[in-house]
Design a protein around this motif. Structure first.
Motif, PDB file in Angstrom:
ATOM      1  N   VAL A  14       0.791  -1.119  -0.059  1.00 52.14           N
ATOM      2  CA  VAL A  14      -0.004  -0.218   0.076  1.00 52.14           C
ATOM      3  C   VAL A  14       0.715   1.352  -0.151  1.00 52.14           C
ATOM      4  CG1 VAL A  14      -1.791   1.105   1.209  1.00 52.14           C
ATOM      5  CG2 VAL A  14      -1.866  -1.329   1.305  1.00 52.14           C
ATOM      6  N   SER A  32       0.939   5.716  -5.552  1.00 50.62           N
ATOM      7  CA  SER A  32       1.216   5.638  -7.071  1.00 50.62           C
ATOM      8  C   SER A  32       1.274   6.944  -7.881  1.00 50.62           C
ATOM      9  CB  SER A  32       0.169   4.723  -7.737  1.00 50.62           C
ATOM     10  OG  SER A  32       0.212   4.685  -8.967  1.00 50.62           O
ATOM     11  N   LYS A  45      -1.096   7.006 -10.729  1.00 47.26           N
ATOM     12  CA  LYS A  45      -2.477   7.220 -10.473  1.00 47.26           C
ATOM     13  C   LYS A  45      -2.663   8.527  -9.591  1.00 47.26           C
ATOM     14  CE  LYS A  45      -3.604   2.420 -10.350  1.00 47.26           C
ATOM     15  NZ  LYS A  45      -4.057   1.157  -9.305  1.00 47.26           N
ATOM     16  N   SER A  94      -2.545   8.811  -6.514  1.00 41.99           N
ATOM     17  CA  SER A  94      -3.207   8.475  -5.426  1.00 41.99           C
ATOM     18  C   SER A  94      -2.683   7.193  -4.264  1.00 41.99           C
ATOM     19  CB  SER A  94      -4.807   8.162  -5.370  1.00 41.99           C
ATOM     20  OG  SER A  94      -4.784   7.125  -6.410  1.00 41.99           O
ATOM     21  N   GLY A  97      -2.717   3.398  -3.294  1.00 40.65           N
ATOM     22  CA  GLY A  97      -3.366   2.209  -3.624  1.00 40.65           C
ATOM     23  C   GLY A  97      -2.603   0.987  -3.282  1.00 40.65           C
ATOM     24  N   THR A 134      -1.142  -2.539  -4.402  1.00 42.41           N
ATOM     25  CA  THR A 134      -0.523  -3.349  -5.370  1.00 42.41           C
ATOM     26  C   THR A 134      -0.044  -4.819  -4.843  1.00 42.41           C
ATOM     27  OG1 THR A 134       0.675  -1.299  -6.304  1.00 42.41           O
ATOM     28  CG2 THR A 134       1.455  -3.381  -6.945  1.00 42.41           C
TER      29      THR A 134
END
Length: 188
Positions: free
Chosen positions: A25, A28, A31, A33, A35, A37
């Motif tokens: 966590v 990113s 992105k 934000s 997130g 993975t």
């Protein structure tokens, strides 16, 4: 070389490990934000020692890990370093480098027969500290690190890491977490 009782709580970590239950966590950049993975991992921990520092004697594990997202060919994260056991002081230390320009030494008091334990590191500490290159210090500075280890089940190695990061793109500290369960695929 086999890791015997001289390696204390590190003896159970010696070996070659793999796991595909990793969860990262993190922020990113693609992105914009935070997130989750999923990742797979390969870790090798090879015994060495003794290492003598005057009256201090250490036994260690030479350590290399790599993590991949899905079926990617190149790892998105690698580490090299050492796990060290100081029996006289009852301390486990994890020293590692990340090729983004970070170096870290985490440590903690651990019983010789422990199968679960936690190591910590804080930016600015001269003993268990964190160093970053100039870019990371300005944009994504790790200020605290903690890892909890569980090797209570034979042939299974689980960990949970939390890196508290002052992130330039976030108004609050980011709690970057990594966790995985690895299985021994070979002896070291």
């Amino acid at each position: 070389m086999c890791a015997g009782p001289e390696w204390g709580p590190l003896a159970r970590l010696a070996g070659i490990w793999e796991g595909d239950r990793g969860e990262d966590v993190a922020y990113s950049n693609e992105k914009g934000s935070v997130g989750l993975t999923p990742y797979r991992e390969h870790t090798e921990l090879k015994p060495f020692g003794p290492v003598e520092n005057g009256i201090q004697t250490l036994y260690g594990l030479d350590y290399r890990m790599a993590a991949w997202r899905g079926t990617e060919e190149n790892p998105f994260h690698t580490e090299v370093g050492y796990w060290l056991w100081d029996a006289a002081e009852g301390q486990v230390m994890r020293c590692f480098l990340i090729p983004r320009g970070s170096a870290l030494i985490a440590g903690g008091l651990v019983a010789p027969d422990a199968t679960t334990y936690t190591l910590e590191s804080v930016a600015g500490s001269e003993t268990y500290g964190i160093l970053s290159n100039q870019f990371l210090a300005a944009q994504a500075r790790t200020v605290r690190y903690e890892v909890s280890i569980d090797v209570s089940e034979d042939g299974v190695f689980s960990y949970q890491e939390v890196s508290l990061i002052e992130h330039g793109k976030l108004s609050e500290h980011l709690s970057h977490t990594d966790s995985n369960t690895l299985y021994r695929i070979a002896d070291a």
